[in-house]
Design a protein around this motif. Structure first.
Motif, PDB file in Angstrom:
ATOM      1  N   VAL A 245      51.416  85.298  -0.790  1.00 57.94           N
ATOM      2  CA  VAL A 245      50.806  86.590  -0.475  1.00 57.94           C
ATOM      3  C   VAL A 245      51.826  87.411   0.295  1.00 57.94           C
ATOM      4  CG1 VAL A 245      48.955  87.822   0.719  1.00 57.94           C
ATOM      5  CG2 VAL A 245      48.484  85.603  -0.350  1.00 57.94           C
ATOM      6  N   VAL A 246      52.089  88.607  -0.154  1.00 58.51           N
ATOM      7  CA  VAL A 246      53.017  89.507   0.524  1.00 58.51           C
ATOM      8  C   VAL A 246      52.228  90.472   1.386  1.00 58.51           C
ATOM      9  CG1 VAL A 246      54.819  91.242   0.228  1.00 58.51           C
ATOM     10  CG2 VAL A 246      54.644  89.346  -1.386  1.00 58.51           C
ATOM     11  N   TYR A 247      52.645  90.610   2.641  1.00 59.16           N
ATOM     12  CA  TYR A 247      52.028  91.607   3.511  1.00 59.16           C
ATOM     13  C   TYR A 247      53.102  92.257   4.378  1.00 59.16           C
ATOM     14  CZ  TYR A 247      52.056  88.109   7.333  1.00 59.16           C
ATOM     15  OH  TYR A 247      52.428  87.182   8.281  1.00 59.16           O
ATOM     16  N   LEU A 248      52.777  93.432   4.876  1.00 56.60           N
ATOM     17  CA  LEU A 248      53.666  94.183   5.758  1.00 56.60           C
ATOM     18  C   LEU A 248      53.150  94.080   7.183  1.00 56.60           C
ATOM     19  CD1 LEU A 248      53.925  97.459   3.620  1.00 56.60           C
ATOM     20  CD2 LEU A 248      55.264  95.359   3.386  1.00 56.60           C
ATOM     21  N   SER A 249      54.071  93.981   8.124  1.00 51.51           N
ATOM     22  CA  SER A 249      53.707  93.991   9.534  1.00 51.51           C
ATOM     23  C   SER A 249      54.853  94.597  10.322  1.00 51.51           C
ATOM     24  CB  SER A 249      53.411  92.581  10.039  1.00 51.51           C
ATOM     25  OG  SER A 249      52.945  92.615  11.375  1.00 51.51           O
ATOM     26  N   GLY A 250      54.572  95.688  11.023  1.00 44.93           N
ATOM     27  CA  GLY A 250      55.633  96.402  11.707  1.00 44.93           C
ATOM     28  C   GLY A 250      56.633  96.921  10.697  1.00 44.93           C
ATOM     29  N   SER A 251      57.906  96.702  10.954  1.00 44.48           N
ATOM     30  CA  SER A 251      58.956  97.175  10.045  1.00 44.48           C
ATOM     31  C   SER A 251      59.403  96.095   9.065  1.00 44.48           C
ATOM     32  CB  SER A 251      60.170  97.648  10.850  1.00 44.48           C
ATOM     33  OG  SER A 251      60.709  96.574  11.619  1.00 44.48           O
ATOM     34  N   ASP A 252      58.697  94.961   9.052  1.00 47.69           N
ATOM     35  CA  ASP A 252      59.122  93.825   8.254  1.00 47.69           C
ATOM     36  C   ASP A 252      58.120  93.494   7.147  1.00 47.69           C
ATOM     37  OD1 ASP A 252      61.260  93.579  10.033  1.00 47.69           O
ATOM     38  OD2 ASP A 252      60.146  92.196  11.323  1.00 47.69           O
ATOM     39  N   THR A 253      58.593  92.703   6.195  1.00 44.52           N
ATOM     40  CA  THR A 253      57.751  92.160   5.121  1.00 44.52           C
ATOM     41  C   THR A 253      57.681  90.647   5.280  1.00 44.52           C
ATOM     42  OG1 THR A 253      58.256  93.931   3.556  1.00 44.52           O
ATOM     43  CG2 THR A 253      57.571  91.826   2.620  1.00 44.52           C
ATOM     44  N   TYR A 254      56.498  90.097   5.026  1.00 46.49           N
ATOM     45  CA  TYR A 254      56.294  88.653   5.114  1.00 46.49           C
ATOM     46  C   TYR A 254      55.787  88.129   3.775  1.00 46.49           C
ATOM     47  CZ  TYR A 254      56.764  89.173  10.161  1.00 46.49           C
ATOM     48  OH  TYR A 254      57.239  89.446  11.415  1.00 46.49           O
ATOM     49  N   VAL A 255      56.299  86.962   3.390  1.00 47.56           N
ATOM     50  CA  VAL A 255      55.849  86.280   2.174  1.00 47.56           C
ATOM     51  C   VAL A 255      55.179  84.985   2.619  1.00 47.56           C
ATOM     52  CG1 VAL A 255      56.491  85.341  -0.056  1.00 47.56           C
ATOM     53  CG2 VAL A 255      57.758  87.290   0.879  1.00 47.56           C
ATOM     54  N   TYR A 256      53.856  84.982   2.559  1.00 50.10           N
ATOM     55  CA  TYR A 256      53.031  83.891   3.076  1.00 50.10           C
ATOM     56  C   TYR A 256      52.809  82.846   1.998  1.00 50.10           C
ATOM     57  CZ  TYR A 256      48.704  81.678   4.818  1.00 50.10           C
ATOM     58  OH  TYR A 256      47.732  80.792   5.223  1.00 50.10           O
TER      59      TYR A 256
END
Length: 351
Positions: A245-256
């Motif tokens: 699952v890809v999500y955005l948080s702050g200025s970064d991207t996370y791949v969960y």
């Protein structure tokens, strides 16, 4: 499922500078094809937007205001199209989309939402029939569709009340005409679902709390916020295989990673889409002085440039293995002979 533990993505620098960039798509015609053309190759006389591609890269859905794609189209009237790449066949399958269509993994269906009088409804377009049907939404307004791999399951947002006061995340099995309600929110802040190819997983966003959850059909359960209690998050997409699952948080991207509950961080970029296998991330660097779209191999941390010119892309923009990326741009130097002065849809092929 447990809350995410962030780890630095292998090969990712602390800035948006791409690692090991190769395969620049900005060279004229190098690996790029314009998709938003008539069946005979004539360029569009209207703006074309969006772009969603199938798992195998064979079919692409997009919308266009072109009058020269099919006979009788009025100027300024937006239509939904499905294009079959091997044959070059172009089918108009719907009309008046509010937003760009999404596509099923097998390319048989596209979904979009329309304004009907003062309400919004979800439409399902079929390649074989060349037409659209309405999804049986029991709310005044339904929007933000996401399709399973075979198009059977449609996840969407249902907004309740007039004026709207609350909303639900629903999954429709339109063949059986049954609905499953995954979540209720007592607000109308932007919320959106994304469904996996087999319909097992639905990642969705609570737009007010800024939390992202994952629902598991097999276990009938919903995770805690996957970004953890200390972050605010915005959903991008769940991969077709349901693994990431890809999500955005702050200025970064996370791949969960759904299985392990951990996440890889891609710093200082905006994630736009993930390929069906969960191994390739399409992103836009926050640093706008370089390429506009980059595809990252999450296994190696290496990047390939999709477009050096100003461009944008949405979910469902990457085929399996990162072989193809579909995007839109107004630039006139991506392919030779682009003289229409319109926004066009392109596909960048890496193999």
């Amino acid at each position: 499922m447990v809350c995410a533990v962030t780890t630095l993505l292998p090969g990712a620098a602390a800035s948006a500078e791409p690692a090991g960039v190769t395969g620049v798509a900005g060279d004229r015609g190098a690996g790029v094809e314009r998709i938003s053309v008539a069946a005979d190759g004539t360029q569009s006389d209207g703006d074309s937007t969006g772009g969603a591609i199938t798992t195998d890269g064979r079919r692409i859905a997009f919308s266009s205001s072109a009058t020269n794609f099919t006979p009788g189209n009025a100027a300024g009237s937006e239509r939904v199209y499905l294009r079959d790449e091997p044959s070059g066949q172009l089918k108009q399958v719907g009309s008046h989309p509010i937003a760009a269509p999404v596509i099923s993994g097998d390319g048989e269906y596209a979904a979009y939402w329309v304004l009907l009088f003062r309400d919004t409804k979800v439409k399902l377009a079929q390649w074989t029939a060349g037409s659209s049907i309405g999804v049986n939404c029991d709310a005044l307004n339904c929007s933000q569709p996401s399709l399973s791999g075979d198009g059977r399951y449609v996840a969407n947002v249902a907004t309740i009340g007039r004026p709207s006061s609350s909303q639900r995340i629903d999954v429709w099995d339109w063949q059986a005409n049954t609905k499953q309600e995954l979540a209720w929110f007592d607000h109308t802040a932007p919320s959106r679902p994304s469904i996996s190819g087999d319909g097992r997983f639905v990642a969705y966003q609570d737009g007010k709390a800024k939390d992202v959850f994952v629902w598991d059909r097999d276990h009938g359960s919903t995770s805690d916020p996957i970004e953890g209690p200390s972050k605010e998050a915005t959903i991008v997409q769940v991969s077709e295989d349901g693994s990431k699952v890809v999500y955005l948080s702050g200025s970064d991207t996370y791949v969960y990673d759904v299985s392990s509950g951990t996440a890889q961080r891609v710093p200082n970029v905006k994630g736009l889409a993930i390929d069906p296998t969960g191994d390739h991330l399409l992103y836009a660097p926050n640093d706008t002085t370089g390429p506009s779209l980059i595809l990252r191999d999450l296994r190696t941390g290496t990047d390939e440039v999709v477009s050096n010119q100003p461009a944008s892309a949405g979910v469902d923009a990457v085929s399996a293995g990162g072989r193809d990326v579909v995007f839109q741009s107004r630039a006139d130097d991506i392919v030779p002979g682009d003289t229409n002065g319109k926004s066009d849809v392109f596909v960048r092929r890496f193999s």
